[in-house]
Design an enzyme around this catalytic site. Structure first.
Site, PDB file in Angstrom:
ATOM      1  N   ILE A 110      61.158 -11.762  59.638  1.00  0.00           N
ATOM      2  CA  ILE A 110      60.686 -13.141  59.697  1.00  0.00           C
ATOM      3  C   ILE A 110      60.892 -13.595  61.135  1.00  0.00           C
ATOM      4  O   ILE A 110      61.960 -13.394  61.711  1.00  0.00           O
ATOM      5  CB  ILE A 110      61.449 -14.044  58.698  1.00  0.00           C
ATOM      6  CG1 ILE A 110      60.906 -15.475  58.716  1.00  0.00           C
ATOM      7  CG2 ILE A 110      62.939 -14.032  58.930  1.00  0.00           C
ATOM      8  CD1 ILE A 110      61.494 -16.367  57.621  1.00  0.00           C
ATOM      9  N   SER A 111      59.870 -14.161  61.743  1.00  0.00           N
ATOM     10  CA  SER A 111      59.916 -14.479  63.167  1.00  0.00           C
ATOM     11  C   SER A 111      60.912 -15.588  63.475  1.00  0.00           C
ATOM     12  O   SER A 111      61.231 -16.436  62.635  1.00  0.00           O
ATOM     13  CB  SER A 111      58.530 -14.894  63.668  1.00  0.00           C
ATOM     14  OG  SER A 111      57.623 -13.825  63.610  1.00  0.00           O
TER      15      SER A 111
END
Length: 215
Positions: free
Chosen positions: A60-61
């Protein structure tokens, strides 16, 4: 842990102070619970200034990167958006809060199913999710094109023409471009005469895009 307080601190200290000024983007990130999109054991780290693993060798960024890429899309609420790489579904949720319709494609089935569950729990019913786990399949969602905005959440060696072909006039494409270890964010705008205007933003590091347009 008080997730609401942590989320507010994330937006104020990691995003707003680093130059993100689009009020709609800030509000969407303030209202979207990032912790439900990460593994339960990492929920306490959900609002940290970092990317996190979500399984299947994907991440997840970092919140700031999500905010920046979203701001570059210049969404007003009327757009039809294509996302390449659903991943955890967090970026998808932000897009869904800011656009009319979101079409998102994920190649890893377990990730897609988990993302769909999270999105449904938030009642984000303007998201159409497709699982495309065939290595040879073309990238995008051609039958729903053109799109007002396209975002790619994996690093590519070049901007895929198949995606610029799916952009509407004045449509915006944001994609990390570089090698497998480091990229830069690139923004493409399709002009009225069909030409493409390109600008480059910050350096970044994304998981590699897989398939004919990636590695």
């Amino acid at each position: 842990m008080n997730f609401d307080r942590a989320r507010k601190k994330m937006v104020q200290e990691q995003i707003a102070t680093r130059g993100i000024t689009d009020r709609r983007v800030l509000d969407a990130m303030l209202k979207t619970p990032r912790h439900i999109f990460v593994q339960e054991a990492m929920a306490a780290q959900a609002y940290s200034d970092s990317s996190l693993p979500v399984g299947e060798k994907q991440t997840i960024s970092q919140p700031y990167t999500v905010a920046l890429m979203t701001e570059l899309l210049e969404l007003t609420g009327r757009e039809k958006v294509l996302e390449i790489g659903t991943g955890s579904g967090y970026q998808t949720a932000i897009l869904a809060a800011l656009a009319d319709r979101v079409y998102t494609v994920e190649r890893i089935r377990p990730l897609a199913l988990r993302a769909r569950k999270c999105l449904d729990s938030l009642r984000l019913f303007n998201v159409m999710l497709r699982i495309n786990d065939s290595e040879g399949s073309p990238i995008g969602w051609d039958e729903e094109a053109p799109f007002d905005a396209i975002i790619v959440t994996a690093g590519a060696p070049a901007v895929p023409q198949v995606l610029t072909d799916q952009l509407a006039v004045d449509g915006r494409l944001v994609i990390p471009v570089g090698d497998e270890r480091e990229q830069r964010l690139v923004k493409i705008v399709r002009k009225n005469d069909g030409t493409l205007e390109t600008t480059t933003s910050i350096g970044c590091r994304f998981v590699p895009l897989i398939g004919r347009q990636g590695w």
